[in-house]
Design a protein around this motif. Structure first.
Motif, short mmCIF file in Angstrom:
data_model
loop_
_atom_site.label_atom_id
_atom_site.label_comp_id
_atom_site.label_asym_id
_atom_site.label_seq_id
_atom_site.Cartn_x
_atom_site.Cartn_y
_atom_site.Cartn_z
N ALA A 16 -11.73 -22.56 1.71
CA ALA A 16 -12.65 -21.30 1.33
C ALA A 16 -13.44 -20.77 2.57
O ALA A 16 -14.18 -21.69 3.29
CB ALA A 16 -13.72 -21.77 0.42
N TYR A 17 -13.65 -19.51 2.77
CA TYR A 17 -14.16 -18.83 3.81
C TYR A 17 -15.44 -18.58 3.40
O TYR A 17 -15.69 -17.90 2.14
CB TYR A 17 -13.50 -17.57 4.17
N ALA A 18 -16.63 -19.12 4.24
CA ALA A 18 -18.02 -18.72 3.72
C ALA A 18 -18.74 -17.91 4.87
O ALA A 18 -18.52 -18.38 6.14
CB ALA A 18 -18.64 -19.96 3.66
N ALA A 19 -18.88 -16.86 4.64
CA ALA A 19 -19.57 -16.18 5.58
C ALA A 19 -20.89 -16.41 6.03
O ALA A 19 -21.26 -17.37 5.36
CB ALA A 19 -19.68 -14.64 4.98
N PRO A 20 -21.13 -16.40 7.24
CA PRO A 20 -22.59 -16.74 7.79
C PRO A 20 -23.64 -16.21 7.09
O PRO A 20 -23.75 -14.95 6.86
CB PRO A 20 -22.56 -16.35 9.24
N ASN A 21 -24.70 -16.87 6.79
CA ASN A 21 -25.66 -16.49 5.88
C ASN A 21 -26.73 -15.85 6.89
O ASN A 21 -27.18 -16.46 7.89
CB ASN A 21 -26.53 -17.86 5.62
N PRO A 22 -27.38 -14.57 6.64
CA PRO A 22 -28.15 -13.86 7.41
C PRO A 22 -29.34 -14.52 7.41
O PRO A 22 -29.85 -15.47 6.33
CB PRO A 22 -28.38 -12.55 6.81
N VAL A 23 -30.36 -14.45 8.21
CA VAL A 23 -31.61 -14.97 8.28
C VAL A 23 -32.38 -14.55 7.17
O VAL A 23 -32.50 -13.13 6.96
CB VAL A 23 -32.47 -14.52 9.82
N PRO A 24 -32.88 -15.27 6.32
CA PRO A 24 -33.50 -14.80 4.91
C PRO A 24 -34.96 -14.32 5.31
O PRO A 24 -35.62 -14.73 6.16
CB PRO A 24 -33.69 -16.05 4.28
N LEU A 25 -35.10 -12.95 4.78
CA LEU A 25 -36.35 -12.56 4.82
C LEU A 25 -37.28 -13.15 3.39
O LEU A 25 -36.82 -13.60 2.63
CB LEU A 25 -36.25 -10.91 4.44
N GLN A 26 -38.64 -13.08 4.00
CA GLN A 26 -39.26 -13.44 2.73
C GLN A 26 -39.39 -12.48 1.85
O GLN A 26 -39.21 -11.31 1.87
CB GLN A 26 -40.88 -13.40 3.46
N PRO A 27 -39.17 -13.01 0.41
CA PRO A 27 -39.45 -12.59 -0.64
C PRO A 27 -40.22 -11.31 -0.70
O PRO A 27 -41.50 -11.47 -0.52
CB PRO A 27 -39.57 -13.31 -1.93
N GLY A 28 -39.80 -9.86 -0.94
CA GLY A 28 -41.04 -8.87 -0.97
C GLY A 28 -41.40 -8.57 0.36
O GLY A 28 -42.10 -7.57 0.54
N SER A 29 -40.78 -9.09 1.52
CA SER A 29 -41.57 -8.94 2.89
C SER A 29 -40.67 -7.38 2.95
O SER A 29 -39.52 -7.01 3.07
CB SER A 29 -40.92 -9.61 3.92
N SER A 30 -41.63 -6.27 3.52
CA SER A 30 -41.14 -5.04 4.10
C SER A 30 -42.00 -4.73 5.28
O SER A 30 -42.26 -3.45 5.65
CB SER A 30 -41.59 -4.01 2.78
N CYS A 39 -48.93 -6.58 9.46
CA CYS A 39 -47.61 -6.19 8.60
C CYS A 39 -47.37 -4.55 8.81
O CYS A 39 -48.38 -3.66 8.43
CB CYS A 39 -47.78 -6.29 7.26
N VAL A 40 -46.55 -4.15 9.69
CA VAL A 40 -46.10 -2.72 9.93
C VAL A 40 -45.38 -2.36 8.98
O VAL A 40 -44.20 -3.08 8.90
CB VAL A 40 -45.70 -2.58 11.35
N PRO A 41 -45.33 -1.69 7.86
CA PRO A 41 -44.40 -1.20 6.96
C PRO A 41 -43.28 -0.53 7.49
O PRO A 41 -43.39 0.00 8.43
CB PRO A 41 -45.34 -0.74 5.98
N ILE A 42 -42.23 -0.67 6.93
CA ILE A 42 -40.97 -0.19 7.07
C ILE A 42 -41.13 1.03 6.31
O ILE A 42 -41.00 1.06 5.28
CB ILE A 42 -39.86 -1.03 6.81
#
Length: 83
Positions: A16-30, A39-42
């Motif tokens: 099974a091929y598993a794509a590398p996991n991206p670095v997780p962002l904090q939930p709700g982080s913008s 926090c500089v908003p996007i």
């Protein structure tokens, strides 16, 4: 003369091929990762709170530029914006 034939079969399931996991962002982080310290908003444009910019978003500083100063918050180029 004795002949011996051995048939060996291996059934190998494809791995099974598993794509590398991206670095997780904090939930709700913008927050934009180009800045730290606040926090500089996007957004389409961010200006320093209390300055002459027209937003639509604002940040209270100071903020440290750790990447590219995409919003132009560090006008004097010293690495700190909204001082």
């Amino acid at each position: 003369m004795l002949t011996c034939a051995v048939a060996v079969a291996f059934a190998v399931a494809p791995a099974a091929y598993a794509a590398p996991n991206p670095v997780p962002l904090q939930p709700g982080s913008s927050c934009d990762s180009n800045y730290s310290g606040a926090c500089v908003p996007i957004d389409s444009d961010v200006d320093c709170a209390g300055g002459s910019g027209n937003g639509p978003s604002y940040v209270s500083g100071p903020v440290t530029v750790v990447g590219t100063d995409i919003y132009g918050l560090d006008r004097d180029g010293n690495g700190t914006g909204c001082e």
